[in-house]
Design a protein around this motif. Structure first.
Motif, PDB file in Angstrom:
ATOM      1  N   SER A   7       2.748  12.789   0.105  1.00 37.45           N
ATOM      2  CA  SER A   7       1.648  12.335  -0.741  1.00 37.45           C
ATOM      3  C   SER A   7       1.193  10.922  -0.346  1.00 37.45           C
ATOM      4  O   SER A   7      -0.005  10.612  -0.394  1.00 37.45           O
ATOM      5  CB  SER A   7       2.099  12.370  -2.203  1.00 37.45           C
ATOM      6  OG  SER A   7       1.042  12.006  -3.061  1.00 37.45           O
ATOM      7  N   ASP A   8       2.126  10.088   0.062  1.00 38.78           N
ATOM      8  CA  ASP A   8       1.752   8.743   0.530  1.00 38.78           C
ATOM      9  C   ASP A   8       0.970   8.804   1.844  1.00 38.78           C
ATOM     10  O   ASP A   8       0.081   7.988   2.082  1.00 38.78           O
ATOM     11  CB  ASP A   8       3.001   7.872   0.724  1.00 38.78           C
ATOM     12  CG  ASP A   8       3.529   7.339  -0.594  1.00 38.78           C
ATOM     13  OD1 ASP A   8       2.725   7.119  -1.514  1.00 38.78           O
ATOM     14  OD2 ASP A   8       4.758   7.131  -0.691  1.00 38.78           O
ATOM     15  N   ILE A   9       1.295   9.757   2.710  1.00 43.72           N
ATOM     16  CA  ILE A   9       0.518   9.944   3.946  1.00 43.72           C
ATOM     17  C   ILE A   9      -0.887  10.428   3.591  1.00 43.72           C
ATOM     18  O   ILE A   9      -1.890   9.949   4.149  1.00 43.72           O
ATOM     19  CB  ILE A   9       1.219  10.956   4.886  1.00 43.72           C
ATOM     20  CG1 ILE A   9       2.634  10.471   5.267  1.00 43.72           C
ATOM     21  CG2 ILE A   9       0.362  11.221   6.122  1.00 43.72           C
ATOM     22  CD1 ILE A   9       2.705   9.287   6.187  1.00 43.72           C
ATOM     23  N   ASP A  56       0.861  -1.189   0.000  1.00 43.96           N
ATOM     24  CA  ASP A  56       0.000   0.000   0.000  1.00 43.96           C
ATOM     25  C   ASP A  56       0.895   1.236   0.000  1.00 43.96           C
ATOM     26  O   ASP A  56       2.115   1.127  -0.090  1.00 43.96           O
ATOM     27  CB  ASP A  56      -0.946  -0.023   1.209  1.00 43.96           C
ATOM     28  CG  ASP A  56      -2.301   0.590   0.873  1.00 43.96           C
ATOM     29  OD1 ASP A  56      -2.323   1.771   0.486  1.00 43.96           O
ATOM     30  OD2 ASP A  56      -3.318  -0.106   1.000  1.00 43.96           O
ATOM     31  N   ASP A  57       0.309   2.417   0.090  1.00 47.76           N
ATOM     32  CA  ASP A  57       1.126   3.633   0.063  1.00 47.76           C
ATOM     33  C   ASP A  57       1.979   3.769   1.320  1.00 47.76           C
ATOM     34  O   ASP A  57       3.056   4.343   1.278  1.00 47.76           O
ATOM     35  CB  ASP A  57       0.230   4.857  -0.117  1.00 47.76           C
ATOM     36  CG  ASP A  57      -0.391   4.884  -1.501  1.00 47.76           C
ATOM     37  OD1 ASP A  57       0.344   5.122  -2.466  1.00 47.76           O
ATOM     38  OD2 ASP A  57      -1.603   4.627  -1.619  1.00 47.76           O
ATOM     39  N   CYS A  58       1.458   3.281   2.449  1.00 46.09           N
ATOM     40  CA  CYS A  58       2.195   3.303   3.714  1.00 46.09           C
ATOM     41  C   CYS A  58       2.033   1.949   4.401  1.00 46.09           C
ATOM     42  O   CYS A  58       1.038   1.257   4.189  1.00 46.09           O
ATOM     43  CB  CYS A  58       1.637   4.359   4.671  1.00 46.09           C
ATOM     44  SG  CYS A  58       1.823   6.073   4.145  1.00 46.09           S
ATOM     45  N   ARG A 106      -7.104   2.585   2.422  1.00 47.68           N
ATOM     46  CA  ARG A 106      -6.222   1.588   1.820  1.00 47.68           C
ATOM     47  C   ARG A 106      -6.596   1.377   0.363  1.00 47.68           C
ATOM     48  O   ARG A 106      -7.578   1.911  -0.113  1.00 47.68           O
ATOM     49  CB  ARG A 106      -6.349   0.271   2.602  1.00 47.68           C
ATOM     50  CG  ARG A 106      -5.956   0.421   4.056  1.00 47.68           C
ATOM     51  CD  ARG A 106      -6.484  -0.694   4.921  1.00 47.68           C
ATOM     52  NE  ARG A 106      -6.147  -2.016   4.410  1.00 47.68           N
ATOM     53  CZ  ARG A 106      -5.839  -3.056   5.188  1.00 47.68           C
ATOM     54  NH1 ARG A 106      -5.817  -2.919   6.495  1.00 47.68           N
ATOM     55  NH2 ARG A 106      -5.570  -4.227   4.646  1.00 47.68           N
ATOM     56  N   ARG A 107      -5.768   0.571  -0.328  1.00 52.50           N
ATOM     57  CA  ARG A 107      -6.054   0.297  -1.741  1.00 52.50           C
ATOM     58  C   ARG A 107      -7.016  -0.862  -1.925  1.00 52.50           C
ATOM     59  O   ARG A 107      -7.523  -1.064  -3.025  1.00 52.50           O
ATOM     60  CB  ARG A 107      -4.754  -0.061  -2.468  1.00 52.50           C
ATOM     61  CG  ARG A 107      -3.749   1.053  -2.507  1.00 52.50           C
ATOM     62  CD  ARG A 107      -2.517   0.584  -3.257  1.00 52.50           C
ATOM     63  NE  ARG A 107      -1.509   1.632  -3.303  1.00 52.50           N
ATOM     64  CZ  ARG A 107      -0.355   1.525  -3.926  1.00 52.50           C
ATOM     65  NH1 ARG A 107      -0.045   0.400  -4.548  1.00 52.50           N
ATOM     66  NH2 ARG A 107       0.495   2.520  -3.921  1.00 52.50           N
ATOM     67  N   ASP A 108      -7.232  -1.635  -0.882  1.00 48.73           N
ATOM     68  CA  ASP A 108      -7.897  -2.934  -1.082  1.00 48.73           C
ATOM     69  C   ASP A 108      -9.386  -2.940  -0.733  1.00 48.73           C
ATOM     70  O   ASP A 108      -9.980  -3.997  -0.618  1.00 48.73           O
ATOM     71  CB  ASP A 108      -7.162  -4.030  -0.287  1.00 48.73           C
ATOM     72  CG  ASP A 108      -7.120  -3.745   1.214  1.00 48.73           C
ATOM     73  OD1 ASP A 108      -7.727  -2.747   1.653  1.00 48.73           O
ATOM     74  OD2 ASP A 108      -6.467  -4.508   1.941  1.00 48.73           O
ATOM     75  N   MET A 137      -5.573   5.996  -3.151  1.00 47.59           N
ATOM     76  CA  MET A 137      -4.119   5.966  -3.331  1.00 47.59           C
ATOM     77  C   MET A 137      -3.689   7.271  -3.990  1.00 47.59           C
ATOM     78  O   MET A 137      -4.530   8.010  -4.499  1.00 47.59           O
ATOM     79  CB  MET A 137      -3.683   4.763  -4.170  1.00 47.59           C
ATOM     80  CG  MET A 137      -4.061   4.839  -5.623  1.00 47.59           C
ATOM     81  SD  MET A 137      -3.605   3.329  -6.533  1.00 47.59           S
ATOM     82  CE  MET A 137      -1.819   3.340  -6.399  1.00 47.59           C
ATOM     83  N   ASP A 138      -2.380   7.546  -3.963  1.00 52.79           N
ATOM     84  CA  ASP A 138      -1.925   8.734  -4.676  1.00 52.79           C
ATOM     85  C   ASP A 138      -1.382   8.319  -6.043  1.00 52.79           C
ATOM     86  O   ASP A 138      -0.993   7.167  -6.254  1.00 52.79           O
ATOM     87  CB  ASP A 138      -0.879   9.512  -3.860  1.00 52.79           C
ATOM     88  CG  ASP A 138       0.455   8.810  -3.779  1.00 52.79           C
ATOM     89  OD1 ASP A 138       0.478   7.569  -3.649  1.00 52.79           O
ATOM     90  OD2 ASP A 138       1.496   9.490  -3.849  1.00 52.79           O
ATOM     91  N   LEU A 139      -1.413   9.259  -6.969  1.00 53.46           N
ATOM     92  CA  LEU A 139      -0.958   8.988  -8.335  1.00 53.46           C
ATOM     93  C   LEU A 139       0.504   9.389  -8.453  1.00 53.46           C
ATOM     94  O   LEU A 139       0.821  10.561  -8.604  1.00 53.46           O
ATOM     95  CB  LEU A 139      -1.819   9.750  -9.340  1.00 53.46           C
ATOM     96  CG  LEU A 139      -3.278   9.291  -9.392  1.00 53.46           C
ATOM     97  CD1 LEU A 139      -4.076  10.166 -10.345  1.00 53.46           C
ATOM     98  CD2 LEU A 139      -3.381   7.826  -9.792  1.00 53.46           C
ATOM     99  N   SER A 140       1.383   8.400  -8.346  1.00 55.52           N
ATOM    100  CA  SER A 140       2.812   8.698  -8.400  1.00 55.52           C
ATOM    101  C   SER A 140       3.465   8.092  -9.633  1.00 55.52           C
ATOM    102  O   SER A 140       4.385   8.668 -10.195  1.00 55.52           O
ATOM    103  CB  SER A 140       3.508   8.203  -7.136  1.00 55.52           C
ATOM    104  OG  SER A 140       3.253   6.831  -6.938  1.00 55.52           O
ATOM    105  N   ASP A 141       3.013   6.957 -10.083  1.00 52.52           N
ATOM    106  CA  ASP A 141       3.709   6.259 -11.174  1.00 52.52           C
ATOM    107  C   ASP A 141       2.983   6.347 -12.509  1.00 52.52           C
ATOM    108  O   ASP A 141       3.442   5.790 -13.501  1.00 52.52           O
ATOM    109  CB  ASP A 141       3.923   4.790 -10.805  1.00 52.52           C
ATOM    110  CG  ASP A 141       4.882   4.654  -9.636  1.00 52.52           C
ATOM    111  OD1 ASP A 141       5.651   5.604  -9.397  1.00 52.52           O
ATOM    112  OD2 ASP A 141       4.856   3.615  -8.960  1.00 52.52           O
TER     113      ASP A 141
HETATM  114 MG    MG Z   1       1.919   6.229  -3.250  1.00 52.82          MG
END
Ligand code: MG
Length: 294
Positions: free
Chosen positions: A62-64, A15-17, A135-137, A192-196
Protein backbone atom coordinates in the motif's frame (compact mmCIF):
# COMPACT_ATOMS: atom_id res chain seq x y z
CA UNK A 1 12.96 17.77 -7.05
CA UNK A 2 16.30 18.53 -5.45
CA UNK A 3 19.44 16.75 -6.61
CA UNK A 4 20.16 13.68 -4.50
CA UNK A 5 22.98 13.73 -1.98
CA UNK A 6 25.94 11.39 -2.10
CA UNK A 7 23.93 8.71 -0.31
CA UNK A 8 21.55 8.79 -3.28
CA UNK A 9 18.40 9.56 -1.30
CA UNK A 10 16.03 11.84 -3.21
CA UNK A 11 13.52 11.69 -0.33
CA UNK A 12 14.01 10.54 3.27
CA UNK A 13 11.76 10.21 6.33
CA UNK A 14 8.27 11.69 6.23
CA UNK A 15 6.52 10.11 3.27
CA UNK A 16 5.07 6.67 2.55
CA UNK A 17 8.38 5.52 1.03
CA UNK A 18 11.96 6.72 0.89
CA UNK A 19 13.22 7.35 -2.66
CA UNK A 20 16.66 6.17 -3.77
CA UNK A 21 17.89 7.54 -7.08
CA UNK A 22 20.56 5.38 -8.75
CA UNK A 23 22.88 7.59 -10.77
CA UNK A 24 21.91 7.73 -14.44
CA UNK A 25 18.98 5.31 -14.04
CA UNK A 26 15.58 5.79 -15.68
CA UNK A 27 13.78 4.69 -12.51
CA UNK A 28 13.80 5.74 -8.88
CA UNK A 29 13.64 3.00 -6.26
CA UNK A 30 11.07 3.12 -3.45
CA UNK A 31 11.62 1.59 -0.01
CA UNK A 32 9.18 1.09 2.83
CA UNK A 33 9.18 -0.95 6.02
CA UNK A 34 6.25 -1.95 8.25
CA UNK A 35 5.83 -3.98 11.41
CA UNK A 36 2.96 -6.32 12.18
CA UNK A 37 2.88 -7.26 15.87
CA UNK A 38 0.74 -9.78 17.75
CA UNK A 39 -1.64 -7.95 20.09
CA UNK A 40 -1.16 -4.66 18.24
CA UNK A 41 -1.97 -5.39 14.59
CA UNK A 42 -3.56 -8.81 14.94
CA UNK A 43 -4.86 -11.19 17.57
CA UNK A 44 -3.87 -14.82 17.72
CA UNK A 45 -7.44 -15.76 18.74
CA UNK A 46 -9.26 -14.06 15.87
CA UNK A 47 -6.90 -13.59 12.91
CA UNK A 48 -6.27 -16.62 10.66
CA UNK A 49 -2.54 -17.06 10.00
CA UNK A 50 -2.87 -16.65 6.22
CA UNK A 51 -4.61 -13.31 6.79
CA UNK A 52 -1.74 -12.19 9.05
CA UNK A 53 0.70 -13.01 6.21
CA UNK A 54 -1.48 -11.23 3.65
CA UNK A 55 -1.84 -8.11 5.80
CA UNK A 56 1.87 -8.00 6.59
CA UNK A 57 2.71 -7.64 2.89
CA UNK A 58 -0.36 -5.55 2.04
CA UNK A 59 0.80 -2.81 4.42
CA UNK A 60 4.05 -2.47 2.49
CA UNK A 61 2.44 -2.74 -0.95
CA UNK A 62 0.00 0.00 0.00
CA UNK A 63 2.91 2.37 0.66
CA UNK A 64 4.30 1.59 -2.83
CA UNK A 65 0.81 2.28 -4.28
CA UNK A 66 0.75 5.62 -2.45
CA UNK A 67 3.83 6.72 -4.42
CA UNK A 68 2.36 5.55 -7.76
CA UNK A 69 5.00 2.81 -7.94
CA UNK A 70 5.28 -0.82 -9.02
CA UNK A 71 6.33 -3.28 -6.29
CA UNK A 72 9.40 -5.40 -7.15
CA UNK A 73 10.56 -7.50 -4.19
CA UNK A 74 10.26 -7.78 -0.44
CA UNK A 75 12.32 -8.90 2.56
CA UNK A 76 10.65 -10.45 5.58
CA UNK A 77 11.99 -10.77 9.11
CA UNK A 78 9.82 -12.93 11.31
CA UNK A 79 10.06 -13.45 15.07
CA UNK A 80 7.98 -16.40 16.25
CA UNK A 81 6.35 -16.79 19.65
CA UNK A 82 6.39 -20.21 21.39
CA UNK A 83 2.71 -20.81 20.49
CA UNK A 84 3.29 -20.36 16.72
CA UNK A 85 3.82 -23.91 15.43
CA UNK A 86 4.93 -25.10 12.00
CA UNK A 87 1.35 -25.24 10.72
CA UNK A 88 0.78 -21.60 11.70
CA UNK A 89 3.99 -20.53 9.95
CA UNK A 90 3.12 -22.47 6.77
CA UNK A 91 -0.27 -20.82 6.57
CA UNK A 92 1.26 -17.40 7.29
CA UNK A 93 3.57 -17.84 4.28
CA UNK A 94 0.65 -19.14 2.15
CA UNK A 95 -1.20 -15.85 2.69
CA UNK A 96 1.84 -13.65 2.17
CA UNK A 97 2.98 -15.46 -0.98
CA UNK A 98 -0.53 -15.50 -2.46
CA UNK A 99 -0.56 -11.69 -2.38
CA UNK A 100 3.06 -11.54 -3.57
CA UNK A 101 2.22 -13.65 -6.64
CA UNK A 102 -0.75 -11.47 -7.47
CA UNK A 103 1.54 -8.44 -7.81
CA UNK A 104 4.63 -10.19 -9.14
CA UNK A 105 6.59 -9.46 -5.97
CA UNK A 106 9.55 -11.74 -5.14
CA UNK A 107 10.41 -12.70 -1.56
CA UNK A 108 14.13 -11.95 -1.71
CA UNK A 109 15.29 -12.74 1.81
CA UNK A 110 14.83 -12.06 5.48
CA UNK A 111 15.54 -13.40 8.93
CA UNK A 112 13.92 -15.77 11.42
CA UNK A 113 14.07 -15.39 15.21
CA UNK A 114 12.10 -16.08 18.38
CA UNK A 115 10.32 -13.62 20.65
CA UNK A 116 7.50 -13.48 23.18
CA UNK A 117 5.05 -12.19 20.57
CA UNK A 118 4.91 -12.89 16.85
CA UNK A 119 6.50 -9.92 15.12
CA UNK A 120 6.68 -9.51 11.33
CA UNK A 121 8.81 -6.83 9.74
CA UNK A 122 8.41 -6.40 6.00
CA UNK A 123 10.58 -4.30 3.68
CA UNK A 124 9.19 -3.68 0.20
CA UNK A 125 11.15 -2.25 -2.71
CA UNK A 126 9.36 -0.74 -5.70
CA UNK A 127 10.14 1.44 -8.66
CA UNK A 128 8.74 4.49 -10.38
CA UNK A 129 9.90 6.52 -13.41
CA UNK A 130 12.63 8.93 -12.34
CA UNK A 131 11.30 12.02 -10.56
CA UNK A 132 7.65 10.95 -10.92
CA UNK A 133 6.87 9.48 -7.50
CA UNK A 134 3.70 10.81 -5.88
CA UNK A 135 4.49 12.53 -2.61
CA UNK A 136 2.62 14.08 0.30
CA UNK A 137 4.10 17.54 -0.07
CA UNK A 138 2.76 18.66 -3.45
CA UNK A 139 -0.84 19.73 -2.64
CA UNK A 140 -1.57 23.37 -3.51
CA UNK A 141 -4.41 25.79 -2.70
CA UNK A 142 -7.31 25.17 -5.07
CA UNK A 143 -6.57 21.46 -5.60
CA UNK A 144 -9.46 19.05 -5.22
CA UNK A 145 -9.24 16.29 -2.63
CA UNK A 146 -10.30 12.73 -3.53
CA UNK A 147 -10.51 9.44 -1.71
CA UNK A 148 -10.93 5.92 -3.10
CA UNK A 149 -13.34 3.31 -1.80
CA UNK A 150 -15.36 3.48 1.41
CA UNK A 151 -13.78 4.13 4.78
CA UNK A 152 -14.19 2.53 8.18
CA UNK A 153 -14.61 -1.07 7.01
CA UNK A 154 -11.47 -2.33 8.69
CA UNK A 155 -12.36 -0.80 12.08
CA UNK A 156 -15.92 -2.09 11.77
CA UNK A 157 -14.65 -5.55 10.87
CA UNK A 158 -12.54 -5.69 14.01
CA UNK A 159 -15.75 -5.24 16.02
CA UNK A 160 -17.95 -7.64 14.12
CA UNK A 161 -15.39 -10.36 13.25
CA UNK A 162 -17.79 -11.38 10.48
CA UNK A 163 -19.21 -10.32 7.15
CA UNK A 164 -17.84 -8.03 4.42
CA UNK A 165 -16.15 -5.61 6.85
CA UNK A 166 -14.21 -8.43 8.52
CA UNK A 167 -13.15 -9.74 5.09
CA UNK A 168 -12.00 -6.23 4.14
CA UNK A 169 -10.02 -6.04 7.39
CA UNK A 170 -8.40 -9.45 6.90
CA UNK A 171 -7.47 -9.08 3.23
CA UNK A 172 -7.07 -5.43 2.23
CA UNK A 173 -6.32 -4.98 -1.47
CA UNK A 174 -3.38 -2.63 -2.04
CA UNK A 175 -4.36 0.01 -4.63
CA UNK A 176 -1.37 -0.51 -6.93
CA UNK A 177 -3.24 -0.01 -10.22
CA UNK A 178 -5.07 3.03 -8.87
CA UNK A 179 -1.81 4.61 -7.67
CA UNK A 180 -0.34 4.22 -11.11
CA UNK A 181 -3.49 5.66 -12.75
CA UNK A 182 -3.51 8.63 -10.36
CA UNK A 183 0.14 9.33 -11.20
CA UNK A 184 0.08 8.75 -14.96
CA UNK A 185 -3.40 9.83 -16.03
CA UNK A 186 -4.52 12.32 -13.39
CA UNK A 187 -1.15 13.95 -12.69
CA UNK A 188 -1.98 14.07 -8.98
CA UNK A 189 -0.21 16.78 -7.00
CA UNK A 190 -0.07 14.69 -3.79
CA UNK A 191 -1.03 11.19 -2.68
CA UNK A 192 -0.82 8.93 0.37
CA UNK A 193 -2.42 5.73 1.60
CA UNK A 194 -4.87 5.64 4.49
CA UNK A 195 -3.24 3.47 7.12
CA UNK A 196 -3.61 5.26 10.46
CA UNK A 197 -7.05 6.85 10.04
CA UNK A 198 -8.47 9.32 7.52
CA UNK A 199 -8.51 12.39 9.79
CA UNK A 200 -4.93 11.86 10.94
CA UNK A 201 -3.60 10.95 7.50
CA UNK A 202 -5.19 13.97 5.76
CA UNK A 203 -3.81 16.18 8.53
CA UNK A 204 -0.34 14.77 7.77
CA UNK A 205 -0.70 15.35 4.02
CA UNK A 206 -1.72 18.96 4.68
CA UNK A 207 1.18 19.44 7.10
CA UNK A 208 3.67 18.08 4.55
CA UNK A 209 2.26 20.37 1.85
CA UNK A 210 1.96 23.42 4.14
CA UNK A 211 -1.74 23.84 3.38
CA UNK A 212 -5.22 23.47 4.93
CA UNK A 213 -8.19 21.45 3.66
CA UNK A 214 -11.95 22.10 3.62
CA UNK A 215 -14.12 19.00 3.41
CA UNK A 216 -17.83 18.61 2.87
CA UNK A 217 -19.95 15.61 3.92
CA UNK A 218 -20.50 12.90 3.25
CA UNK A 219 -17.14 11.15 3.51
CA UNK A 220 -17.76 7.77 1.80
CA UNK A 221 -18.41 5.21 4.55
CA UNK A 222 -18.27 1.43 4.48
CA UNK A 223 -21.77 0.00 4.96
CA UNK A 224 -22.49 -0.15 8.68
CA UNK A 225 -19.43 1.87 9.79
CA UNK A 226 -19.99 4.57 12.41
CA UNK A 227 -18.85 8.16 11.78
CA UNK A 228 -15.90 7.61 14.16
CA UNK A 229 -14.87 4.46 12.30
CA UNK A 230 -15.14 6.28 8.97
CA UNK A 231 -13.15 9.34 10.03
CA UNK A 232 -10.68 7.83 12.48
CA UNK A 233 -10.59 4.06 11.91
CA UNK A 234 -7.27 3.01 10.42
CA UNK A 235 -6.06 0.29 8.07
CA UNK A 236 -8.46 1.03 5.21
CA UNK A 237 -5.50 1.16 2.78
CA UNK A 238 -7.44 3.35 0.36
CA UNK A 239 -5.70 6.21 -1.44
CA UNK A 240 -6.12 9.90 -0.61
CA UNK A 241 -4.99 12.24 -3.40
CA UNK A 242 -5.17 15.80 -4.67
CA UNK A 243 -5.44 17.02 -8.27
CA UNK A 244 -5.51 20.40 -9.99
CA UNK A 245 -9.12 21.67 -10.14
CA UNK A 246 -9.75 21.12 -13.84
CA UNK A 247 -8.58 17.49 -13.84
CA UNK A 248 -11.22 15.09 -15.16
CA UNK A 249 -11.43 12.43 -12.46
CA UNK A 250 -13.76 9.48 -13.26
CA UNK A 251 -16.39 8.48 -10.70
CA UNK A 252 -14.77 5.09 -10.39
CA UNK A 253 -11.63 3.19 -11.39
CA UNK A 254 -11.91 -0.55 -12.10
CA UNK A 255 -15.13 -0.62 -10.09
CA UNK A 256 -13.63 1.28 -7.14
CA UNK A 257 -15.47 4.56 -6.40
CA UNK A 258 -13.46 7.80 -6.43
CA UNK A 259 -15.16 10.56 -4.43
CA UNK A 260 -14.40 14.26 -4.38
CA UNK A 261 -14.58 15.25 -0.73
CA UNK A 262 -13.22 18.80 -0.62
CA UNK A 263 -10.53 21.24 -1.60
CA UNK A 264 -7.10 22.41 -0.50
CA UNK A 265 -6.97 25.96 0.90
CA UNK A 266 -4.40 28.42 2.05
CA UNK A 267 -4.35 28.51 5.84
CA UNK A 268 -2.65 27.07 8.88
CA UNK A 269 -0.68 24.04 7.75
CA UNK A 270 -2.46 20.82 8.70
CA UNK A 271 -5.81 22.44 9.56
CA UNK A 272 -8.73 20.34 8.29
CA UNK A 273 -12.40 21.34 8.51
CA UNK A 274 -15.48 19.22 7.80
CA UNK A 275 -18.61 21.25 6.95
CA UNK A 276 -16.92 24.31 8.43
CA UNK A 277 -15.99 22.72 11.77
CA UNK A 278 -12.44 21.67 12.74
CA UNK A 279 -11.84 17.94 12.21
CA UNK A 280 -9.58 16.65 15.01
CA UNK A 281 -6.73 14.43 13.80
CA UNK A 282 -7.34 11.11 15.54
CA UNK A 283 -5.98 7.66 14.98
CA UNK A 284 -8.01 4.73 16.19
CA UNK A 285 -6.37 2.35 18.62
CA UNK A 286 -8.28 -0.83 17.87
CA UNK A 287 -7.50 -2.64 21.07
CA UNK A 288 -8.68 0.16 23.35
CA UNK A 289 -12.29 1.14 23.85
CA UNK A 290 -11.96 4.79 22.84
CA UNK A 291 -10.33 6.66 19.99
CA UNK A 292 -7.06 8.30 20.99
CA UNK A 293 -5.89 11.69 19.75
CA UNK A 294 -2.33 11.58 18.44
MG1 MG B 1 1.54 4.87 4.19
Amino acid sequence: VRAPHRHGLALGIGDDCAIYRPRGAAEDLLFTTDMTIEGVHFRRETHPPDAVGWRTLARGLSDIAAMGGEPRFCLLSLALAPWADGRWVDRFYDGLLRLARRYGVALAGGDLAHAERVTCDIVVCGSVPRGRALRRDGARAGDHVYVSGRLGGSALGLETNAGPAWRKHLRPEPRIALGRFVREKLGATACMDLSDGFSLDLHRLCLASGVAAELTSPIPAFRGATLDQTLDGGEDYELLFTVRPRTGVPRSFQGLPLARIGAIRRGRAGRVTLDGRPLPARGYDHFRSAPSAL
